[in-house]
Scaffold this active site. Structure first.
Site, PDB file in Angstrom:
ATOM      1  N   HIS A  99       0.893  -1.582  -0.105  1.00 27.79           N
ATOM      2  CA  HIS A  99      -0.201   0.183   0.012  1.00 27.79           C
ATOM      3  C   HIS A  99       0.654   1.551  -0.196  1.00 27.79           C
ATOM      4  O   HIS A  99       1.834   0.744   0.966  1.00 27.79           O
ATOM      5  CB  HIS A  99      -0.856   0.367   1.631  1.00 27.79           C
ATOM      6  CG  HIS A  99      -0.238  -0.198   2.136  1.00 27.79           C
ATOM      7  ND1 HIS A  99       0.039  -2.206   3.566  1.00 27.79           N
ATOM      8  CD2 HIS A  99      -0.198   0.231   3.616  1.00 27.79           C
ATOM      9  CE1 HIS A  99       0.520  -1.870   4.758  1.00 27.79           C
ATOM     10  NE2 HIS A  99       0.620  -0.572   4.722  1.00 27.79           N
ATOM     11  N   HIS A 101       0.919   5.086   0.789  1.00 31.76           N
ATOM     12  CA  HIS A 101       0.572   6.284   1.789  1.00 31.76           C
ATOM     13  C   HIS A 101      -0.138   7.512   1.487  1.00 31.76           C
ATOM     14  O   HIS A 101       1.566   7.487   0.975  1.00 31.76           O
ATOM     15  CB  HIS A 101       0.620   6.531   3.239  1.00 31.76           C
ATOM     16  CG  HIS A 101       1.396   5.405   4.058  1.00 31.76           C
ATOM     17  ND1 HIS A 101      -0.303   5.026   5.047  1.00 31.76           N
ATOM     18  CD2 HIS A 101       1.739   3.615   4.342  1.00 31.76           C
ATOM     19  CE1 HIS A 101       0.101   3.741   5.725  1.00 31.76           C
ATOM     20  NE2 HIS A 101       0.999   3.014   4.900  1.00 31.76           N
TER      21      HIS A 101
HETATM   22  P1  5GP Z   1       1.500   0.067   7.196  1.00 34.55           P
HETATM   23  O1  5GP Z   1       2.166   0.170   8.606  1.00 34.55           O
HETATM   24  O2  5GP Z   1       1.456  -1.128   6.939  1.00 34.55           O
HETATM   25  O3  5GP Z   1       2.313   1.006   6.164  1.00 34.55           O
HETATM   26  O4  5GP Z   1      -0.518   0.586   7.177  1.00 34.55           O
HETATM   27  C1  5GP Z   1      -0.840   0.019   7.349  1.00 34.55           C
HETATM   28  C2  5GP Z   1      -2.065   0.836   7.561  1.00 34.55           C
HETATM   29  O5  5GP Z   1      -2.808   0.348   7.227  1.00 34.55           O
HETATM   30  C3  5GP Z   1      -2.578   1.193   8.519  1.00 34.55           C
HETATM   31  O6  5GP Z   1      -2.108   3.340   8.192  1.00 34.55           O
HETATM   32  C4  5GP Z   1      -3.287   1.502   9.172  1.00 34.55           C
HETATM   33  O7  5GP Z   1      -4.033   2.581   9.681  1.00 34.55           O
HETATM   34  C5  5GP Z   1      -4.740   1.009   7.912  1.00 34.55           C
HETATM   35  N1  5GP Z   1      -5.714   0.087   8.467  1.00 34.55           N
HETATM   36  C6  5GP Z   1      -5.519  -1.420   9.358  1.00 34.55           C
HETATM   37  N2  5GP Z   1      -6.413  -2.078   9.265  1.00 34.55           N
HETATM   38  C7  5GP Z   1      -7.122  -1.209   8.291  1.00 34.55           C
HETATM   39  C8  5GP Z   1      -8.352  -1.591   8.215  1.00 34.55           C
HETATM   40  O8  5GP Z   1      -9.269  -2.264   8.076  1.00 34.55           O
HETATM   41  N3  5GP Z   1      -9.063  -1.036   7.540  1.00 34.55           N
HETATM   42  C9  5GP Z   1      -8.701   0.498   6.631  1.00 34.55           C
HETATM   43  N4  5GP Z   1      -8.954   1.554   5.907  1.00 34.55           N
HETATM   44  N5  5GP Z   1      -6.925   0.401   7.236  1.00 34.55           N
HETATM   45  C10 5GP Z   1      -6.297  -0.414   7.810  1.00 34.55           C
END
Ligand code: 5GP
Ligand code: ZN
Length: 139
Positions: A99, A101
């Site tokens: 993903h 951001h």
């Molecule tokens: P990472 O830490 O892997 O870069 O980011 C994962 C992101 O996914 C986090 O910013 C978190 O808030 C988001 N996230 C986790 N679970 C969910 C979910 O069920 N729905 C949505 N919309 N975002 C999620």
């Protein structure tokens, strides 16, 4: 992928606030935003991280990135935007479906702190040259 949270979001099995979708990508609001408008852009093809991402998936993902970024810009008039992608738990990745951001920026108190502690003194010209050769040898 069966037990992937973001694959379930793409499939609609888990609800999300979708802002954009095409044949290749899906964009939706981060559930725990860093700033107003924080959006996640993901490929519909499951890949764990950047290391696993095929070229065509990357091409299609980045083809959509300016469109979604400009929509956020038009909606909220931020003064900037950080695009962040964490690969691997050690780098802060918590969901193992790639993903990107898209984090619009407003001011220094907007909720995101990016610390950039340069270690230029540890990487003199000869060291940098050697490092570049090591990467080139793998390409
Ligand atoms: P990472 O830490 O892997 O870069 O980011 C994962 C992101 O996914 C986090 O910013 C978190 O808030 C988001 N996230 C986790 N679970 C969910 C979910 O069920 N729905 C949505 N919309 N975002 C999620
Ligand atoms: Zn997935």
């Amino acid at each position: 992928m069966n037990d992937c949270l973001f694959c379930k979001i793409i499939a609609g099995d888990i609800p999300s606030l979708k802002v954009y979708e095409d044949d290749h990508v899906f964009a939706f609001m981060d559930i725990a935003p860093l700033t107003k408008g924080h959006t996640l852009l993901i490929p519909k093809t499951h890949c764990k991280d950047l290391f696993e991402m095929p070229e065509d998936v990357a091409r299609n993902l980045y083809a959509a990135a300016p469109k979604v970024a400009n929509a956020i810009k038009a909606a909220f008039n931020p003064v900037g935007m950080n695009t962040i992608n964490n690969n691997g738990a050690a780098a802060g990745q918590t969901v193992f479906h790639y993903h990107l951001h898209l984090v619009p920026r407003y001011d220094e108190t907007d909720g995101l702190v990016v610390e950039w502690n340069s270690r230029q003194q540890d990487f003199q010209a000869d060291v940098l040259t050697n490092l570049s050769e090591q990467i080139k040898a793998q390409l």
